[in-house]
Design an enzyme around this catalytic site. Structure first.
Site: not given
Ligand code: RTP
Length: 155
Positions: A16, A56, A109, A119, A122, A133
């Site tokens: 990112k 997203y 991370r 973070n 992705h 994707e």
């Molecule tokens: P990623 O796909 O990025 O590995 O993350 P993930 O599936 O583990 O998490 P996901 O819930 O899909 O969230 C995608 C990205 O959204 C941002 N995020 N911000 N509370 C917050 O502000 C929050 N929660 C999630 C993060 O950048 C996360 O990687």
């Protein structure tokens, strides 16, 4: 030869804007390379906000959605496809938990990030999202199939 079918598993990984701007490209790529995965596509792009929303789309209803899309489209993103046995699941393991406060030391991370909104990386969370994707970010001719002598060490 049987190994080839397993190796063909592919995942989408993106560094990112925060990871790119902090100069972590080499560090992150090196972790996937050293593990033994194969890079089959790579490009540096500044996604539009629309494109970030597509990427997203699953998170549309979340309160952080628009901030997240603004952030992803705020600067260069290093988009990659990595190939290898178990790369989707193990790639997530290399990356660590979504919230860097909860990611283990030793993960990308865990070692390199502090807050969930920044973070740095992705990774696709399953076979369907990986396929989706990869085809969102890359056209088929950007995916390079190749073999190398090192392949005899890559299972
Ligand atoms: P990623 O796909 O990025 O590995 O993350 P993930 O599936 O583990 O998490 P996901 O819930 O899909 O969230 C995608 C990205 O959204 C941002 N995020 N911000 N509370 C917050 O502000 C929050 N929660 C999630 C993060 O950048 C996360 O990687």
């Amino acid at each position: 030869k049987e190994a080839h079918a397993a190796e063909f598993e592919r995942t989408f990984i993106a560094i990112k804007p925060d990871g790119v701007q902090r100069g972590l490209i080499a560090e992150i790529i090196s972790r996937f390379e050293r593990k033994g995965y194969k890079l089959v596509a790579i490009k540096l792009v500044i996604p539009t906000n629309d494109f970030a929303q597509k990427h997203y789309h699953d998170l549309k209803e979340r309160p952080f959605f628009s901030g997240l899309c603004d952030f992803l489209s705020s600067g260069p993103v290093l988009a990659m496809v990595w190939e290898g046995e178990g790369v989707i699941k193990y790639g997530r393991k290399l990356i660590g938990a979504t919230d860097p406060q909860k990611s283990e030391p030793g993960t990308i991370r865990g070692d390199l990030a502090v807050v969930v909104g920044r973070n740095i990386i992705h990774g696709s969370d399953g076979p369907e999202t990986a396929e989706e994707e990869i085809s969102l970010w890359f056209s088929p001719n950007e995916l390079i199939s190749y073999s190398s002598n090192a392949e005899k060490w890559i299972y």
